[in-house]
Structures are given as structure tokens and as C-alpha cells.
Write an enzyme that holds these catalytic residues in place. Structure first.
Site, PDB file in Angstrom:
ATOM      1  N   SER A 128      47.460  30.830  31.680  1.00 17.57           N
ATOM      2  CA  SER A 128      47.847  31.475  30.418  1.00 17.57           C
ATOM      3  C   SER A 128      49.044  30.772  29.789  1.00 17.57           C
ATOM      4  CB  SER A 128      48.230  32.927  30.726  1.00 17.57           C
ATOM      5  OG  SER A 128      48.914  33.487  29.635  1.00 17.57           O
ATOM      6  N   TYR A 153      52.712  39.320  34.882  1.00 12.04           N
ATOM      7  CA  TYR A 153      51.433  38.666  34.519  1.00 12.04           C
ATOM      8  C   TYR A 153      51.619  37.150  34.548  1.00 12.04           C
ATOM      9  CZ  TYR A 153      47.717  36.860  31.513  1.00 12.04           C
ATOM     10  OH  TYR A 153      46.671  36.129  31.003  1.00 12.04           O
TER      11      TYR A 153
HETATM   12  N1  LIG Z   1      42.061  36.386  25.839  1.00 14.61           N
HETATM   13  C1  LIG Z   1      43.246  35.742  25.823  1.00 14.61           C
HETATM   14  O1  LIG Z   1      43.895  35.648  24.781  1.00 14.61           O
HETATM   15  C2  LIG Z   1      43.801  35.126  27.080  1.00 14.61           C
HETATM   16  C3  LIG Z   1      45.032  34.443  26.995  1.00 14.61           C
HETATM   17  C4  LIG Z   1      45.557  33.868  28.143  1.00 14.61           C
HETATM   18  C5  LIG Z   1      44.877  33.954  29.334  1.00 14.61           C
HETATM   19  N2  LIG Z   1      43.698  34.625  29.410  1.00 14.61           N
HETATM   20  C6  LIG Z   1      43.013  34.711  30.710  1.00 14.61           C
HETATM   21  O2  LIG Z   1      41.647  34.373  30.528  1.00 14.61           O
HETATM   22  C7  LIG Z   1      40.842  35.124  31.429  1.00 14.61           C
HETATM   23  C8  LIG Z   1      39.766  35.885  30.656  1.00 14.61           C
HETATM   24  O3  LIG Z   1      40.407  36.736  29.725  1.00 14.61           O
HETATM   25  P1  LIG Z   1      39.619  37.736  28.780  1.00 14.61           P
HETATM   26  O4  LIG Z   1      40.321  37.732  27.478  1.00 14.61           O
HETATM   27  O5  LIG Z   1      38.165  37.446  28.828  1.00 14.61           O
HETATM   28  O6  LIG Z   1      39.962  39.116  29.506  1.00 14.61           O
HETATM   29  P2  LIG Z   1      39.026  40.360  29.844  1.00 14.61           P
HETATM   30  O7  LIG Z   1      39.928  41.432  30.347  1.00 14.61           O
HETATM   31  O8  LIG Z   1      38.142  40.665  28.681  1.00 14.61           O
HETATM   32  O9  LIG Z   1      38.128  39.820  31.034  1.00 14.61           O
HETATM   33  C9  LIG Z   1      38.511  39.837  32.389  1.00 14.61           C
HETATM   34  C10 LIG Z   1      37.403  40.505  33.172  1.00 14.61           C
HETATM   35  O10 LIG Z   1      37.760  40.457  34.556  1.00 14.61           O
HETATM   36  C11 LIG Z   1      37.351  41.663  35.166  1.00 14.61           C
HETATM   37  N3  LIG Z   1      38.158  41.878  36.364  1.00 14.61           N
HETATM   38  C12 LIG Z   1      39.499  42.075  36.431  1.00 14.61           C
HETATM   39  N4  LIG Z   1      39.892  42.226  37.700  1.00 14.61           N
HETATM   40  C13 LIG Z   1      38.764  42.111  38.465  1.00 14.61           C
HETATM   41  C14 LIG Z   1      38.513  42.194  39.863  1.00 14.61           C
HETATM   42  N5  LIG Z   1      39.507  42.405  40.724  1.00 14.61           N
HETATM   43  N6  LIG Z   1      37.240  42.025  40.301  1.00 14.61           N
HETATM   44  C15 LIG Z   1      36.224  41.812  39.422  1.00 14.61           C
HETATM   45  N7  LIG Z   1      36.407  41.726  38.085  1.00 14.61           N
HETATM   46  C16 LIG Z   1      37.663  41.870  37.609  1.00 14.61           C
HETATM   47  C17 LIG Z   1      37.566  42.728  34.097  1.00 14.61           C
HETATM   48  O11 LIG Z   1      36.754  43.874  34.302  1.00 14.61           O
HETATM   49  C18 LIG Z   1      37.218  41.976  32.823  1.00 14.61           C
HETATM   50  O12 LIG Z   1      35.875  42.225  32.415  1.00 14.61           O
HETATM   51  C19 LIG Z   1      41.806  36.024  32.198  1.00 14.61           C
HETATM   52  O13 LIG Z   1      42.112  35.374  33.406  1.00 14.61           O
HETATM   53  C20 LIG Z   1      43.024  36.093  31.309  1.00 14.61           C
HETATM   54  O14 LIG Z   1      44.198  36.346  32.054  1.00 14.61           O
HETATM   55  C21 LIG Z   1      43.132  35.209  28.296  1.00 14.61           C
END
Ligand SMILES: NC(=O)c1ccc[n+]([C@@H]2O[C@H](COP(=O)([O-])OP(=O)(O)OC[C@H]3O[C@@H](n4cnc5c(N)ncnc54)[C@H](O)[C@@H]3O)[C@@H](O)[C@H]2O)c1
Length: 331
Positions: A128, A153
């Protein structure tokens, strides 16, 4: 190609899987569909994937539970992993640190173990932009130090990068970490500002804006993100001793994946007001703990190595999000 995608019911995971299935990859998807935000949205994303042509197998499980993960994967061969599942969100990490320890630390270690024992050819994982903390040198480069996280985080994401470095050193597993910068677009996340603002403006309710709107984010459209993730996935870092993006001499690269533009929050609001056809009423609030004032991605490394070149700016991307939002919610 058999790809394991974690967080497959999430925003980025579902969009990536749609693209992988469309190009003929088989996808094994895992997600626990937790209720950090509405699980109905996660179910709706999964329902679209189930309807799509291609080989898609979904397992609802918590990947912090190694026994459950091993049992679900059974004897399946896994060629590549894209580990996107995590407890996301900066503010919620102040309230519920334990969720981050389980999903982001224990979970990440479990996925590294799966990669090790199954000899996968490449594991791409989500980091991130928050690892840069309050870095005031902009744009943020993968060569900058990122040792002063301002939220748990961010600390878990930085720890994931460090664990990955050790695994690529000891077991020579090709790994790439992607530092995502504020991803937005259709099928996005209800906990993020662009979604909340749209919801409130359309509903005639005030929007909460922190720090007098003196905040800037590098907003990246989901289509650009997916193009970047696919390019990365298809190009595992070589085990040749040469320095990779981010400085490792192991088969471990780190890339920023952003839009290379830092947009002021008040500009985002103005575009959303136009797209919604209504003015926002603003509830001004002070800066929140754990937040940073600015993010801004230097994308030279991923552009030079892999030809990544984002094409969608917020002036085009946000109205498309609002259109999707209205259609999805019938408002
Ligand atoms: N969307 C953004 O702007 C952004 C920015 C920086 C980093 N990220 C990272 O990118 C990745 C995807 O983000 P996103 O926006 O799709 O988030 P999101 O929350 O929509 O997707 C993450 C998914 O992981 C699942 N999950 C969480 N913990 C779990 C566990 N222990 N076992 C099984 N499933 C689990 C959740 O149910 C969720 O569906 C994440 O790692 C997030 O930290 C996203």
C-alpha cells in the site's frame, strides 16, 4: 495457467479475476466475505464471476487458518498466486488492530508458505501507498525509505514486504509487492471517500471532509490497476543477483502502482458534484489519526520495467463510477 487469487470477492480481486478468466486462465479464489463492509456487495461480485465463462472455483475461508487453506487447495496445482486479500482501511486499524494482525500478518505468512511448498512461479501481493507514512518528499519513490508508518495498517503492509524479502532470499521464490495508490471505480469500496461522498451527495446528506480539504491523493482507476497487475504477474523478477525495483538483489520487486497525479480532495468533490448533479453540503472535521496529508506515486520503476502507463484521470473516471453507482443502487 492456474492462478490462486485471495480476496477474490473484494474490489481489486474480483476485477482481476474477471480479466484472468477472460484471457483463459483458471482461477481458484478464496475469501471469507467478512462484514468490514457490506457482504452483499462481495456476493454480487462473486455472482458475476460465477456467471462468466471459464474455470472458476471459489472457497469461502479465512486464509489466516492454515489448515482450512491447505484443505481447500488439496492436491490442486497452483502456478501463480495473486494475494490481494487483507484487512484494508487506515481508520479501522485504529479501532480494531487485531483484525490486521490476523489477516495481514498471519495470513500473509500463510500465503508465503503456500508459495514455498507448491513451488509457484510467481506470487504477486498487495502492499500500500500507506507504507510511505508522512513522507514529505514527493512523488513517493520505491527508493525512498518507508520506515515510519503512521497506522497499524501501514505497519502490517511494510511487514509483509519484509517477510517477502526473507522468503525470496531463503527459498528463491519470485515475489512482487505492489504499493497501490487509492484505487477507485465501478464495483469499488463503500468505506472509501469517493463512495461515501457519492452516497451522501445523491442522498442529500452532508459529507464529512477532514483537514479543511487540504489533502491530496493519487487516485488510480481500477482499469489501470488491473492492466498493471497483469503486466506484473506475467513478468516474474529474475533470480539473477541484479538489483530489482525497491532495491532487493533477490527475486523480489516492489512497485508503486498509481496514476502519478496528486489530486486535491476538493477537486474530487467538485467532479462528484457535477456527476451527481447536486452540490455537496460539507461537515468540516479535523485531521484524523493515522491519516496522511498527501500521496503521490512515482511510477518510473513499473513504467520502465513493464510499460505501465495509466490512461484514466479522475475527470473521466469519477463520472463513470457515479454512473455505475446509480445503476447498481437504482438511484
Ligand atoms: N483499494 C485501494 O485503494 C487499496 C489501496 C492500497 C492497498 N490496497 C490493498 O489491495 C488489496 C485489495 O484491496 P481491495 O480494495 O480489493 O479491498 P477489499 O476489502 O475490497 O478486498 C479484500 C478482500 O479480502 C477479504 N479478506 C480479508 N481478510 C481475509 C481473510 N483473513 N481470509 C479471507 N479473505 C479475507 C475480504 O473479505 C475482501 O473481500 C488489499 O490487500 C488492500 O490492503 C488497496
Amino acid at each position: 495457467m492456474q492462478v490462486l487469487v485471495t480476496g477474490v470477492a473484494g474490489f481489486i480481486g474480483a476485477a482481476l479475476t474477471e480479466r484472468l478468466l477472460a484471457r483463459g486462465d483458471s482461477v481458484v479464489g478464496v475469501d471469507n466475505c467478512n462484514d468490514y463492509y457490506t457482504p452483499e456487495l462481495k456476493q454480487a461480485r462473486l455472482a458475476r464471476l460465477e456467471k462468466q465463462d471459464g474455470e472458476f472455483h471459489f472457497h469461502r475461508l479465512d486464509f489466516a487458518d492454515m489448515a482450512a487453506l491447505e484443505q481447500a487447495l488439496g492436491g490442486k496445482a497452483i502456478d501463480r498466486i495473486v494475494h490481494l486479500g487483507a484487512q484494508a482501511g487506515v481508520r479501522y486499524s485504529i479501532e480494531n488492530p487485531a483484525a490486521y494482525i490476523q489477516s495481514n500478518l498471519v495470513g500473509h505468512a500463510n500465503l508465503l508458505e503456500i508459495a514455498r511448498h507448491r513451488n509457484v512461479e510467481h506470487m504477486v501481493y498487495a502492499s500500500s501507498s500507506s507504507v510511505y507514512g508522512g513522507n514529505d518528499k514527493v512523488p513517493f519513490s520505491v527508493d525512498d525509505r518507508a520506515d515510519n508508518p503512521v497506522s497499524l495498517y501501514a505497519a502490517t503492509k511494510k511487514a509483509d514486504e519484509l517477510m517477502s524479502e526473507t522468503y525470496s532470499h531463503l527459498y528463491r521464490i519470485p515475489l512482487t509487492g505492489l504499493r497501490f495508490f487509492t484505487v477507485y471505480g465501478p464495483w469499488g469500496r463503500p468505506d472509501m471517500a469517493y463512495w461515501k461522498f457519492t452516497q451522501s451527495i445523491l442522498g442529500g446528506r452532508p459529507i464529512t471532509v477532514f483537514h479543511k480539504g487540504e489533502m491530496w491523493r493519487d487516485f488510480t482507476h481500477i482499469d489501470d490497476i488491473i492492466a498493471g497487475v497483469i503486466a506484473v504477474l506475467d513478468n516474474a523478477p529474475a533470480d539473477d543477483g541484479k538489483a530489482k525495483a525497491g532495491g532487493s538483489t533477490k527475486p523480489h520487486a516492489l512497485y508503486n502502482i498509481g496514476n502519478n497525479r496528486s489530486e486535491k480532495l476538493t477537486d474530487l468533490i467538485a467532479i462528484l458534484e457535477d456527476a451527481c448533479g447536486r452540490k455537496a453540503e460539507i461537515d468540516w472535521q479535523p485531521m484524523q489519526p493515522g491519516d496522511v496529508i498527501r500521496t503521490y506515486a512515482d511510477i518510473d520503476a513499473i513504467s520502465n520495467d513493464l510499460g505501465y502507463s495509466p490512461t484514466t484521470n479522475i475527470a473521466d473516471g469519477l463520472p463513470r463510477f457515479v454512473e455505475w453507482y446509480r445503476d447498481y443502487h437504482r438511484v
